[in-house]
Design an enzyme around this catalytic site. Sequence first.
Site, PDB file in Angstrom:
ATOM      1  N   MET F   1     -16.351  30.097  -8.042  1.00 35.57           N
ATOM      2  CA  MET F   1     -16.858  29.697  -6.732  1.00 35.57           C
ATOM      3  C   MET F   1     -17.818  28.506  -6.710  1.00 35.57           C
ATOM      4  O   MET F   1     -18.497  28.340  -5.713  1.00 35.57           O
ATOM      5  CB  MET F   1     -17.569  30.863  -6.077  1.00 35.57           C
ATOM      6  CG  MET F   1     -18.770  31.384  -6.818  1.00 35.57           C
ATOM      7  SD  MET F   1     -20.296  30.388  -6.819  1.00 35.57           S
ATOM      8  CE  MET F   1     -20.660  30.165  -5.110  1.00 35.57           C
ATOM      9  N   PRO F   2     -17.864  27.746  -7.795  1.00 35.42           N
ATOM     10  CA  PRO F   2     -18.863  26.672  -7.714  1.00 35.42           C
ATOM     11  C   PRO F   2     -18.731  25.848  -6.433  1.00 35.42           C
ATOM     12  O   PRO F   2     -17.629  25.488  -6.016  1.00 35.42           O
ATOM     13  CB  PRO F   2     -18.559  25.813  -8.954  1.00 35.42           C
ATOM     14  CG  PRO F   2     -17.925  26.756  -9.925  1.00 35.42           C
ATOM     15  CD  PRO F   2     -17.119  27.688  -9.078  1.00 35.42           C
ATOM     16  N   ILE F   3     -19.885  25.607  -5.813  1.00 39.16           N
ATOM     17  CA  ILE F   3     -19.948  24.756  -4.625  1.00 39.16           C
ATOM     18  C   ILE F   3     -20.785  23.544  -4.985  1.00 39.16           C
ATOM     19  O   ILE F   3     -21.913  23.673  -5.448  1.00 39.16           O
ATOM     20  CB  ILE F   3     -20.573  25.505  -3.434  1.00 39.16           C
ATOM     21  CG1 ILE F   3     -19.658  26.655  -3.031  1.00 39.16           C
ATOM     22  CG2 ILE F   3     -20.801  24.555  -2.262  1.00 39.16           C
ATOM     23  CD1 ILE F   3     -20.248  27.574  -1.992  1.00 39.16           C
ATOM     24  N   THR F  40     -15.333  24.006  -4.442  1.00 39.08           N
ATOM     25  CA  THR F  40     -15.496  23.308  -3.165  1.00 39.08           C
ATOM     26  C   THR F  40     -16.453  22.135  -3.362  1.00 39.08           C
ATOM     27  O   THR F  40     -17.473  22.279  -4.034  1.00 39.08           O
ATOM     28  CB  THR F  40     -16.094  24.253  -2.103  1.00 39.08           C
ATOM     29  OG1 THR F  40     -15.258  25.407  -1.989  1.00 39.08           O
ATOM     30  CG2 THR F  40     -16.199  23.578  -0.741  1.00 39.08           C
TER      31      THR F  40
END
Lengths: 61, 61, 61, 61, 61, 61
Positions: F1-3, F40
Amino acid sequence: MPIVQIDMLEGRSVDQKRAMVAKVTEAIVETANCTPEVVTVIIREMPTTNLGKAGKLRSDM
Amino acid sequence: MPIVQIDMLEGRSVDQKRAMVAKVTEAIVETANCTPEVVTVIIREMPTTNLGKAGKLRSDM
Amino acid sequence: MPIVQIDMLEGRSVDQKRAMVAKVTEAIVETANCTPEVVTVIIREMPTTNLGKAGKLRSDM
Amino acid sequence: MPIVQIDMLEGRSVDQKRAMVAKVTEAIVETANCTPEVVTVIIREMPTTNLGKAGKLRSDM
Amino acid sequence: MPIVQIDMLEGRSVDQKRAMVAKVTEAIVETANCTPEVVTVIIREMPTTNLGKAGKLRSDM
Amino acid sequence: MPIVQIDMLEGRSVDQKRAMVAKVTEAIVETANCTPEVVTVIIREMPTTNLGKAGKLRSDM
C-alpha cells in the site's frame, strides 16, 4: 484556520517544541491576519533512518 | 482513489480505530460516489507534546 | 482536534463536498469520542494527470 | 526542491530504506530534471492497526 | 531539514506569503537550532468550498 | 500500500509526470517488496510564490 505541519528529525526537547509552537503561531498570526485561536501546529518527528537527502539516508551521513 | 489521512492525539483503542475506518470509508463512499475498495484511510497519532493550539502545547493545557 | 485530509480526483460538486464534510465529521465524532467543533476537514483535489496507480497515470487509463 | 513523502506499513529494514531513498531519488532526478541535492525523501511508517482499506483495518485482514 | 507545510484559505497576497516564509523560518531556526538554509516552507491554499469545520463547509458559514 | 506524495514546483509536462509515476513506482516495488498494483503516487504542484527556502520566497530568487 491555518494548519501547520512540521516534519523534522527526532531529538528536540519539550521546551524546544513549546517555543516552536509559540513562535511559529506568532509568525502565522502576524502574517496571515488571523487570531492565535485558529492556528494548529502538528510536529512530526522521524529517526535518521527515515530521512533521505541527495539519495542518501541521513543515518549514513 | 480517495485517500484519507487522519491526524489525532494518541490513545484511541483498536476498536475505536476499526469503527473509525469503517464509518469514514462509508461516509466517503456515499458522498464521493465510489466503491469501498478504492478508499484508503491512514491514521496518524501524536503525543500531546507534538500538538499546538493557540500557540500552546496541548501537554501544557 | 482530529484533522482529516482527503485527497481525491477533482470533479465533485459543492453539494457532494458539503455532504462529505458532514458525514466524515459525524464518523469521526462517533468513533473518536469528540465534539464536531474540534474536527477539521481539508479536501484536496487533483487532475487525472497528477495521480498514478500501478505505475500508470490515471489520465492514460 | 521535490519533496517525496512515502507512507507505508512498518517492518522494512534499514537496507530496504537505504535502497528506497537511492532509487526514488534517482527516479525523481531523471524525470523532474533536477539534481539529487535538492531531493528530500521522508519515510513514514505505520502499524497495521492504523491503516484501513475498503473499510477494514489492515490488522484484521 | 525541517519541512513546514502550511494549509490555509486562499486569498493572501504575495507580500503576506513573503513575510510568512521569512517569519516562520526565523521561528524554526530559533527553536530547532538549525540554519535557515535547511528550512523549507510549502504553502497550500484552498477555496472555502474545500474546508470543513464542525461538519459544515466554510463557504456556507 | 505504499502511498507516495510528491510536492514540486509546477511546470512539468504530462510526459514528465508519466515517466515520474512509472519510475518512482518501479523504485518502490523493487525496494519495498510489493506489487505495482498497490502503489499510489500523488503529484502536487505549487507556484514559486508558495515555496520558501532559507526564509525567502522562491519567486524572489
